[in-house]
Scaffold this active site. Structure first.
Site, PDB file in Angstrom:
ATOM      1  N   LEU A 125       0.865  -1.172   0.000  1.00  0.00           N
ATOM      2  CA  LEU A 125       0.000   0.000   0.000  1.00  0.00           C
ATOM      3  C   LEU A 125       0.904   1.225   0.000  1.00  0.00           C
ATOM      4  O   LEU A 125       1.954   1.224   0.644  1.00  0.00           O
ATOM      5  CB  LEU A 125      -0.908   0.016   1.235  1.00  0.00           C
ATOM      6  CG  LEU A 125      -1.939  -1.107   1.367  1.00  0.00           C
ATOM      7  CD1 LEU A 125      -2.714  -0.945   2.674  1.00  0.00           C
ATOM      8  CD2 LEU A 125      -2.893  -1.126   0.186  1.00  0.00           C
ATOM      9  N   ASP A 126       0.496   2.267  -0.711  1.00  0.00           N
ATOM     10  CA  ASP A 126       1.270   3.504  -0.702  1.00  0.00           C
ATOM     11  C   ASP A 126       1.421   4.011   0.727  1.00  0.00           C
ATOM     12  O   ASP A 126       0.587   3.738   1.596  1.00  0.00           O
ATOM     13  CB  ASP A 126       0.581   4.580  -1.544  1.00  0.00           C
ATOM     14  CG  ASP A 126       0.487   4.198  -3.013  1.00  0.00           C
ATOM     15  OD1 ASP A 126       1.315   3.388  -3.460  1.00  0.00           O
ATOM     16  OD2 ASP A 126      -0.422   4.701  -3.697  1.00  0.00           O
ATOM     17  N   LYS A 127       2.449   4.790   0.957  1.00  0.00           N
ATOM     18  CA  LYS A 127       2.742   5.311   2.299  1.00  0.00           C
ATOM     19  C   LYS A 127       1.510   5.928   2.942  1.00  0.00           C
ATOM     20  O   LYS A 127       1.197   5.648   4.114  1.00  0.00           O
ATOM     21  CB  LYS A 127       3.864   6.347   2.213  1.00  0.00           C
ATOM     22  CG  LYS A 127       4.132   7.091   3.520  1.00  0.00           C
ATOM     23  CD  LYS A 127       5.184   8.172   3.342  1.00  0.00           C
ATOM     24  CE  LYS A 127       5.378   8.956   4.626  1.00  0.00           C
ATOM     25  NZ  LYS A 127       6.378  10.052   4.473  1.00  0.00           N
ATOM     26  N   ARG A 227      -5.544   5.745  -7.994  1.00  0.00           N
ATOM     27  CA  ARG A 227      -5.228   7.174  -8.057  1.00  0.00           C
ATOM     28  C   ARG A 227      -5.084   7.638  -9.508  1.00  0.00           C
ATOM     29  O   ARG A 227      -5.580   8.711  -9.892  1.00  0.00           O
ATOM     30  CB  ARG A 227      -3.952   7.446  -7.271  1.00  0.00           C
ATOM     31  CG  ARG A 227      -4.060   7.084  -5.798  1.00  0.00           C
ATOM     32  CD  ARG A 227      -2.715   7.031  -5.108  1.00  0.00           C
ATOM     33  NE  ARG A 227      -2.064   8.342  -5.068  1.00  0.00           N
ATOM     34  CZ  ARG A 227      -0.830   8.542  -4.624  1.00  0.00           C
ATOM     35  NH1 ARG A 227      -0.111   7.505  -4.182  1.00  0.00           N
ATOM     36  NH2 ARG A 227      -0.316   9.759  -4.601  1.00  0.00           N
TER      37      ARG A 227
END
Length: 306
Positions: A125-127, A227
């Site tokens: 997962l992205d930060k 996104r």
């Protein structure tokens, strides 16, 4: 049959590449003699001994960093990753990551992957994306779960707050994703050189024709997929620092202080809410669902007057 393939099938806890590595390092014996050639063929009557060395300490340091555990056994761990936590050490984030936290939490209970005592990162997962993740503790779990992800056998559902109103209210967003030719730090929908990407979406709520709460289900798992697909279609996520480059026109439809709260949200409003998969050791289907963190839910209540 090749020896590396035979031994990998005979020892499910070891991948074929791991078996080859052990052979090359002299940890496999055939009829008492060290065997280093993975391509040698297996014959009736042969006796093999595989003796993996004890796992060495992982290079990342263990660090006590809090995170919520949803499920854990000897094979895997499922957690609720907080926003702001990087998953894996990398240049610019050498420590303070989820891997560091997992090393501290699991300690010597990690059997080791690739000869190193470390957790197996199945997906990321992205930060600044929060939510459910599964991490493997064994080579077999890592290989099995990775294959399930690649074959799209994993259920993943995300909650997102995006600008505008999607039309139709539910449907698919597609387009191959690759590096943005104008900015290599970003991803983009590209005509050539990208990887097929498909996102299913469903609108759950709309606030003043300005902001939508949507559910996204991934048919593929590309970097920044949700996104990128939303931004490409004019519905960037609230707070997205990479793909929201200007104040959207839809923001003018919100009254203060809702407009200011939406524009000032400090991260992409994305939460991995649901994760379901077949346990690689037991064959039982596990399903986990987590609510968004307080910053997300506070903004959601403000926008939708819950």
């Amino acid at each position: 049959m090749r020896t590396d393939r035979y031994l990998a099938e005979a020892t499910p806890s070891l991948s074929r590449s791991r078996v080859k590595g052990l052979m090359e390092e002299g940890h496999v014996r055939r009829n008492g003699q060290v065997l280093r050639s993975p391509a040698d063929l297996v014959r009736p009557g042969m006796r093999f001994e595989v003796a993996p060395p004890a796992a060495v300490a992982a290079r990342p340091a263990s660090q006590s960093i809090p995170f919520t555990i949803l499920y854990e056994d000897d094979t895997l761990i499922v957690l609720d990753k907080p926003a702001g936590l990087v998953v894996h050490p990398a240049p610019g984030n050498e420590d303070g990551t989820l891997v560091n936290a997992l090393l501290a939490h699991c300690g010597d209970t990690l059997p080791g992957i690739g000869g190193e005592r470390r957790p197996g990162i199945v997906h990321r997962l992205d930060k600044d994306t929060s939510g459910t993740m599964v991490v493997a503790k064994t080579e077999h779990a890592l290989a099995t779960l990775s294959a399930d992800f690649a074959a799209r056998r994993i259920e993943r559902s995300y909650l997102a707050l995006c600008w505008g109103v999607l039309s139709p209210a539910s449907g698919d967003l597609d387009g191959a994703i690759g590096r943005d030719p104008r900015d290599r730090k970003r991803m983009a929908v590209v005509d050539r050189g990208g990887k097929l990407a498909l996102t299913h979406y469903r609108t759950l709520k709309v606030a003043r024709m300005s902001v939508s709460l949507i559910e996204c289900r991934l048919a593929t798992g590309r970097t920044h997929q949700i996104r990128v697909h939303l931004a490409q279609n004019g519905h960037a996520l609230l707070g997205d620092p990479v793909y929201l480059r200007r104040i959207p026109a839809a923001a003018r439809l919100l009254p203060e202080p809702e407009r200011r709260a939406a524009l000032d949200f400090p991260r992409q409003a994305l939460h991995a809410a649901v994760l379901a998969f077949v346990h690689p050791a037991t064959g039982v289907t596990l399903r986990f669902e987590t609510p968004p963190p307080p910053d997300f839910t506070t903004l959601q209540r403000m926008l939708f007057e819950e």
